[in-house]
Scaffold this active site. Structure first.
Site, PDB file in Angstrom:
ATOM      1  N   HIS A   1       0.882  -1.015  -0.216  1.00 21.18           N
ATOM      2  CA  HIS A   1      -0.067  -0.272  -0.063  1.00 21.18           C
ATOM      3  C   HIS A   1       0.527   1.141   0.403  1.00 21.18           C
ATOM      4  O   HIS A   1       2.303   0.682   0.266  1.00 21.18           O
ATOM      5  CB  HIS A   1      -0.709   0.225   1.349  1.00 21.18           C
TER       6      HIS A   1
ATOM      7  N   HIS B   1       0.673   5.263   0.998  1.00 19.92           N
ATOM      8  CA  HIS B   1       0.051   6.219   1.741  1.00 19.92           C
ATOM      9  C   HIS B   1       0.435   7.953   1.045  1.00 19.92           C
ATOM     10  O   HIS B   1       1.165   8.356   0.181  1.00 19.92           O
ATOM     11  CB  HIS B   1       0.659   6.785   2.922  1.00 19.92           C
TER      12      HIS B   1
HETATM   13  P1  AMP Z   1       2.429   0.597   6.913  1.00 20.83           P
HETATM   14  O1  AMP Z   1       1.806  -0.954   7.130  1.00 20.83           O
HETATM   15  O2  AMP Z   1       2.979   0.874   8.634  1.00 20.83           O
HETATM   16  O3  AMP Z   1       2.123   1.756   5.680  1.00 20.83           O
HETATM   17  O4  AMP Z   1       0.791   1.477   7.430  1.00 20.83           O
HETATM   18  C1  AMP Z   1      -0.553   0.502   7.838  1.00 20.83           C
HETATM   19  C2  AMP Z   1      -1.406   1.460   7.672  1.00 20.83           C
HETATM   20  O5  AMP Z   1      -3.008   1.177   7.423  1.00 20.83           O
HETATM   21  C3  AMP Z   1      -1.596   2.324   9.589  1.00 20.83           C
HETATM   22  O6  AMP Z   1      -1.225   3.768   8.485  1.00 20.83           O
HETATM   23  C4  AMP Z   1      -2.737   1.972   9.754  1.00 20.83           C
HETATM   24  O7  AMP Z   1      -3.341   3.631  10.821  1.00 20.83           O
HETATM   25  C5  AMP Z   1      -3.794   1.944   8.632  1.00 20.83           C
HETATM   26  N1  AMP Z   1      -4.739   1.109   8.933  1.00 20.83           N
HETATM   27  C6  AMP Z   1      -4.776   0.160   9.904  1.00 20.83           C
HETATM   28  N2  AMP Z   1      -5.757  -1.370   9.912  1.00 20.83           N
HETATM   29  C7  AMP Z   1      -6.482  -0.066   8.985  1.00 20.83           C
HETATM   30  C8  AMP Z   1      -8.077  -0.311   8.242  1.00 20.83           C
HETATM   31  N3  AMP Z   1      -8.655  -1.178   9.180  1.00 20.83           N
HETATM   32  N4  AMP Z   1      -8.672   1.019   7.887  1.00 20.83           N
HETATM   33  C9  AMP Z   1      -7.539   1.336   7.045  1.00 20.83           C
HETATM   34  N5  AMP Z   1      -6.553   1.583   7.595  1.00 20.83           N
HETATM   35  C10 AMP Z   1      -6.204   0.739   8.304  1.00 20.83           C
END
Ligand code: AMP
Length: 143
Positions: free
Chosen positions: A104, A106
């Site tokens: 993913h 951001h």
């Molecule tokens: P990262 O793996 O560090 O790039 O970040 C994962 C991102 O997913 C974080 O910013 C979380 O806030 C976000 N996140 C985790 N669970 C959910 C969810 N159920 N819906 C939307 N965002 C999420």
């Protein structure tokens, strides 16, 4: 060797419709929704539907389609929030900051002189996330 993809990660569950999200955009290959713990207003995530763990195991054609959606969402959040710039961030494996193991990106609108919030672990209000998703969809012309 690359780590295996876990089909029970939370974004795989969102992709299968098993848990909800505040959806911004979807096409045949990609999905975009609001980050539930935003580091700033309009913090949006973009992911490929293909089961890639991160950038390191993704097929080039998967990367090509997802970056197109990243650009689309970057323009959408910039317009929706009248931002001065847009931050795009992507982590690979836990030591690099990855916590959800489905590729993913951001996408976060940025404003001159306004620092990003840290990862507080604080869930945003669902009504606010729904409103922000609607604003971005409207800016994309899919409202
Ligand atoms: P990262 O793996 O560090 O790039 O970040 C994962 C991102 O997913 C974080 O910013 C979380 O806030 C976000 N996140 C985790 N669970 C959910 C969810 N159920 N819906 C939307 N965002 C999420």
């Amino acid at each position: 060797m690359a780590e295996a993809y876990d089909p029970n990660n939370i974004f795989a569950k969102i992709l299968r419709g098993e848990i909800p999200c505040h959806k911004v955009f979807e096409d045949a290959d990609t999905l975009s929704f609001m980050d539930i713990m935003p580091q700033g207003d309009g913090h949006t995530l973009v992911l490929p539907k293909a089961p890639s763990r991160n950038l390191l195991d993704a097929q080039p054609e998967v990367l090509a389609s997802v970056i197109g959606t990243v650009q689309r969402i970057a323009k959408g959040v910039k317009a929706a929030f009248d931002a001065d710039g847009v931050f795009v961030q992507q982590f690979n494996e836990a030591p690099a900051g990855q916590t959800v193991f489905h590729l993913h990106f951001h996408v976060i609108p940025r404003f001159a002189g306004v620092p990003l919030k840290g990862h507080t672990g604080q869930m945003a209000d669902h009504a606010v996330l729904a409103d922000h998703a609607a604003k971005i969809r409207a800016a994309l012309g899919i409202g």
